[in-house]
Scaffold this active site. Structure first.
Site: not given
Length: 401
Positions: A91, A357, A387
């Site tokens: 990510c 996301h 994170c």
């Protein structure tokens, strides 16, 4: 050491990452092409000034494989001279490409580069890449993969956060995102996405749910209790024997939405800006990455921010705004608690819980959102942190100029 400046950032709207989402029929390369082209046309940019380009792609296979970045650059009219690469560090990938661009500029190796990312989660589903972290017994015996949702519930249990806490945070994210969208706070960076005949298929972020209520959130079942029963709770309790059980409190309503989207950030030296006729909007002051407990997965934003502050000589109070990726509600909640930060400074336009996301693109999107908001509020410094799976994290500090 040279300075690296942010000159601009553009992104697509985030489309729901499902068969009914507005971007379902738009290929990943088309999302990247449209974003790259919009940046080039906005500034009448001479592509020969760009010396490197990288896009974060967390599922780099199928339609998102074969060095999509290079192909997208060619199709977007950047000519033959700009090399491209794709990067996967889960990510944090989109932010890492920007940091790598900044590092090369600071080192004096190049004068300008593009960072960013693309992810079509409706067309290339999460987890479709396989890999040793999921499938190789020789690895999983030593380092059992902890699903992010179970890790989120583990952290919430350790921190004493309740279902009400994470739902209340999620509701506020929805309210802020809806308000920001309605007031045009995203407009400077947003570009519309078009289909093959040129019709606009999406001009606004699609995943925001302004009708969200606490009553509705309370009705949602915990999403990761089943995974916990499959053995992941036992792994967590073995690692943290002080706990009697894992409280599963994260749901589809207080976790990040699955979406499609792309983003590109233009980074360059002062000399590049002068040659291109562009004024820098901010400088990239510092960035840092580190690894943390892979069982926790999501616990890195606090230690990486401490590392970045120590490197920069700044205090947390010196930073005006924060973008802390809302992988799950627990992540920004723990971050705010650790540094005693007012929520009025964190994710002020909502975050991934409301907006979504798009894995490889999110870091670049958050950087653009932060830059726009610093300018809108006439503030000076901002920090982005995300994170990532397997206990990884990245953070970037920018200052307006």
């Amino acid at each position: 050491m040279n300075e690296a400046f942010l000159y601009d950032a553009v992104r697509t709207p985030r489309g729901r990452g499902r068969d009914t989402g507005a971007l379902r029929d738009i290929t990943p390369v088309s999302l990247a092409v449209q974003t790259l082209r919009a940046l080039r046309e906005r500034h009448e940019l001479d592509p020969t000034l760009i010396e490197e380009a990288g896009l974060g792609i967390v599922m780099p296979l199928g339609e998102q494989g074969a060095d999509l970045t290079r192909i997208a650059l060619l199709a977007a009219g950047y000519g033959e001279s700009v090399p491209g690469y794709q990067l996967n560090r889960f990510c944090v990938s989109g932010l890492d490409t920007v940091n790598q661009a900044a590092a090369a500029i600071m080192a004096g190796q190049i004068e300008a580069a593009l960072g960013g990312g693309v992810e079509s989660m409706s067309r290339v589903p999460i987890g479709s890449d396989g890999g040793a972290i999921y499938t190789d017994p020789s690895i999983t015996r030593q380092f059992p993969y902890m699903p992010n949702g179970v890790a989120a519930d583990l952290i919430a249990t350790l921190e004493g956060l309740t279902r009400h806490d994470v739902d209340a945070y999620a509701l506020e994210s929805q309210k802020r995102a809806a308000h920001a969208s309605q007031q045009g706070h995203f407009d400077r960076s947003l570009i519309p996405v078009r289909n093959v005949i040129g019709d606009v298929v999406l001009a606004r972020d699609e995943a925001v749910r302004p009708e969200t209520s606490m009553e509705g959130l309370k009705k949602l079942a915990p999403a990761f209790a089943g995974a916990g029963k499959q053995g992941f709770d036992a792994i967590a309790l073995q690692r943290y024997p002080e706990l009697e059980q894992i409280e599963h409190i994260h749901t589809s309503g207080n976790a990040s939405a699955i979406v499609d989207g792309a983003a590109v950030v233009l980074v360059g030296s002062k000399a590049f800006g002068e040659r291109a006729g562009l004024r820098p909007r901010a400088r990239i002051r510092h960035f840092a990455s580190l690894g943390s407990d892979p069982d926790m997965n999501l616990g890195g934003p606090v230690p990486v921010t401490k590392k970045l502050l120590a490197r920069s000589g700044l205090r947390i109070a010196d930073i005006d705004l924060f973008e802390v990726n809302e992988a799950f509600s627990v992540v920004p909640l723990v971050f705010m608690r650790a540094f005693d930060i007012d929520h009025a400074k964190v994710n002020v336009n909502g975050g991934a819980i409301a907006l979504g996301h798009p894995l490889g693109a999110t870091g670049a999107m958050l950087l653009g959102t932060l830059l726009d908001e610093l300018e809108r509020r006439d503030l000076h410094r901002g920090l982005v942190t995300l994170c990532a799976a397997a206990g990884q994290v990245t953070a970037t500090l920018i200052e307006r100029v």
